[in-house]
Design a protein around this motif. Structure first.
Motif, PDB file in Angstrom:
ATOM      1  N   SER A  66       5.598   2.792   6.781  1.00  0.00           N
ATOM      2  CA  SER A  66       4.259   2.714   6.556  1.00  0.00           C
ATOM      3  C   SER A  66       3.034   4.059   6.733  1.00  0.00           C
ATOM      4  CB  SER A  66       3.715   1.822   7.503  1.00  0.00           C
ATOM      5  OG  SER A  66       3.629   1.845   8.599  1.00  0.00           O
ATOM      6  N   VAL A 122      -0.941 -12.998   6.343  1.00  0.00           N
ATOM      7  CA  VAL A 122      -0.549 -11.179   5.613  1.00  0.00           C
ATOM      8  C   VAL A 122      -2.166 -10.172   5.146  1.00  0.00           C
ATOM      9  CG1 VAL A 122       0.895  -9.130   4.538  1.00  0.00           C
ATOM     10  CG2 VAL A 122       2.584 -11.583   5.361  1.00  0.00           C
ATOM     11  N   ASP A 123      -2.750 -11.166   4.638  1.00  0.00           N
ATOM     12  CA  ASP A 123      -3.912 -10.139   4.580  1.00  0.00           C
ATOM     13  C   ASP A 123      -4.832 -10.616   4.830  1.00  0.00           C
ATOM     14  OD1 ASP A 123      -3.131 -10.716   1.534  1.00  0.00           O
ATOM     15  OD2 ASP A 123      -4.033 -12.535   0.442  1.00  0.00           O
ATOM     16  N   SER A 126      -3.172  -7.967   7.436  1.00  0.00           N
ATOM     17  CA  SER A 126      -2.782  -6.156   6.616  1.00  0.00           C
ATOM     18  C   SER A 126      -4.251  -5.014   6.671  1.00  0.00           C
ATOM     19  CB  SER A 126      -2.855  -6.110   5.100  1.00  0.00           C
ATOM     20  OG  SER A 126      -1.317  -6.664   5.012  1.00  0.00           O
ATOM     21  N   THR A 150      -0.217  -6.032  15.669  1.00  0.00           N
ATOM     22  CA  THR A 150       0.406  -7.191  14.431  1.00  0.00           C
ATOM     23  C   THR A 150       0.575  -7.926  14.965  1.00  0.00           C
ATOM     24  OG1 THR A 150       1.229  -4.632  13.732  1.00  0.00           O
ATOM     25  CG2 THR A 150       2.784  -6.153  12.772  1.00  0.00           C
ATOM     26  N   LEU A 272      -5.155   0.463   3.220  1.00  0.00           N
ATOM     27  CA  LEU A 272      -5.010  -1.605   2.801  1.00  0.00           C
ATOM     28  C   LEU A 272      -3.997  -1.051   2.070  1.00  0.00           C
ATOM     29  CD1 LEU A 272      -5.208  -4.166   4.367  1.00  0.00           C
ATOM     30  CD2 LEU A 272      -7.013  -4.966   1.943  1.00  0.00           C
ATOM     31  N   VAL A 275      -0.519  -0.419   3.989  1.00  0.00           N
ATOM     32  CA  VAL A 275      -0.092  -1.072   4.889  1.00  0.00           C
ATOM     33  C   VAL A 275       0.359  -1.905   4.692  1.00  0.00           C
ATOM     34  CG1 VAL A 275      -1.199  -2.584   7.286  1.00  0.00           C
ATOM     35  CG2 VAL A 275      -1.992   0.066   6.641  1.00  0.00           C
ATOM     36  N   ARG A 276      -0.669  -2.488   3.195  1.00  0.00           N
ATOM     37  CA  ARG A 276      -0.174  -3.722   3.409  1.00  0.00           C
ATOM     38  C   ARG A 276       1.632  -4.032   2.382  1.00  0.00           C
ATOM     39  NH1 ARG A 276       1.720  -8.722   1.526  1.00  0.00           N
ATOM     40  NH2 ARG A 276       0.127 -10.182   0.209  1.00  0.00           N
TER      41      ARG A 276
END
Length: 280
Positions: A66, A122-123, A126, A150, A272, A275-276
């Motif tokens: 990532s 998760v939103d 992220s 995280t 974003l 990362v998502r």
């Protein structure tokens, strides 16, 4: 007594009597955490442990590749992923990834709520991770780590799980959206804090889970809370426009955002998305 009040009463009484069944941390997460606490653990041994779980293995590859780790060369094996991430960070990241396995149900209504809850988690995570990635590039000596954030972001709403599980045990009465939403709003923070204690997490994480959406707590110094709240602002979990404005102003003051509308920018949107992808 209405069904909403009944569910609320059942949960409150079980909390008071220490009888509420709290979810167990997934076995693979326990194994990784125990191994990470072993001073003699090697990268090879940790890779072997993670490789026994397909979902966690895939998750580690996504994290290692990532934007968070900023490498152009992709890793293709769990061993390479563990080496890139590092033993110190594996513990938190693996725990966060494994928690997704807990958000499952055979009841259609409960399953939908669990998927919604995990999706929102998760939103928020992220956004929090994206902003901290940027923040740490400017504040290299800041006392924060992406692995801790995280984990914090992925458990900030963990208190919804026992509520949904309790509703699943009595679906004919409680498996209705209006009842679930009210119970979650009233009790999820307190229950979530108890889960973090049961899992042996730090007091800092317990306090975060208890207070992430308590806006009477506005810290002067930058804190993990700020990044999670930024995620809640971005995804309009905080519904009050004035509340969002106050939080955005605070984020700018703390140099987490360069300006109030930064999260609307194309540059942030691209970061974003990257990362998502860790969680897709």
């Amino acid at each position: 007594m209405g069904a909403e009040s009944a569910l609320y009463t059942i949960l409150v009484e079980k909390i008071k009597q220490d009888a509420l069944v709290l979810p167990l941390l997934p076995k693979i997460a326990l194994n990784v955490r125990q191994a990470a606490d072993d001073a003699d653990i090697s990268l090879g041994k940790m890779s072997d442990i993670i490789s026994h779980d397909a979902a966690l293995s895939l998750g580690m590859l996504k994290v290692a590749n990532s934007v968070v780790f900023g490498r152009e060369i992709k890793v293709e094996s769990v061993a390479q992923a563990v080496t890139r991430i590092g033993l110190r960070k594996i513990k938190s990241i693996a725990t966060g990834i494994a928690i997704e396995q807990m958000f499952v149900s055979n009841n259609p209504v409960i399953s939908k709520y669990m998927q919604k809850s995990w999706g929102e988690t998760v939103d928020v995570a992220s956004v929090a991770i994206a902003l901290m990635t940027l923040y740490l590039t400017k504040h290299k000596r800041a006392p924060f780590t992406l692995d801790t954030l995280t984990l914090a972001a992925l458990i900030h709403n963990i208190g919804t799980l026992p509520i949904l599980t309790e509703a699943e045990n009595h679906p004919e009465v409680f498996a209705k959206p209006v009842f679930l939403q009210q119970a979650i709003a009233r009790l999820s923070n307190e229950i979530g804090a108890e889960i973090t204690k049961a899992w042996g997490f730090s007091e800092e994480l317990t306090e975060l889970v208890m207070s992430w959406n308590d806006l009477s707590i506005l810290l002067k110094e930058v804190h993990y809370l700020d990044f999670i709240r930024a995620g809640a602002v971005y995804h309009e979990i905080f519904t009050s426009e004035s509340t969002r404005d106050i939080l955005l102003e605070s984020l700018v003051t703390k140099d987490i955002l360069p300006e109030a509308k930064f999260m609307d920018s194309e540059a942030f949107s691209e970061l974003l998305t990257q990362v998502r992808a860790m969680f897709n």
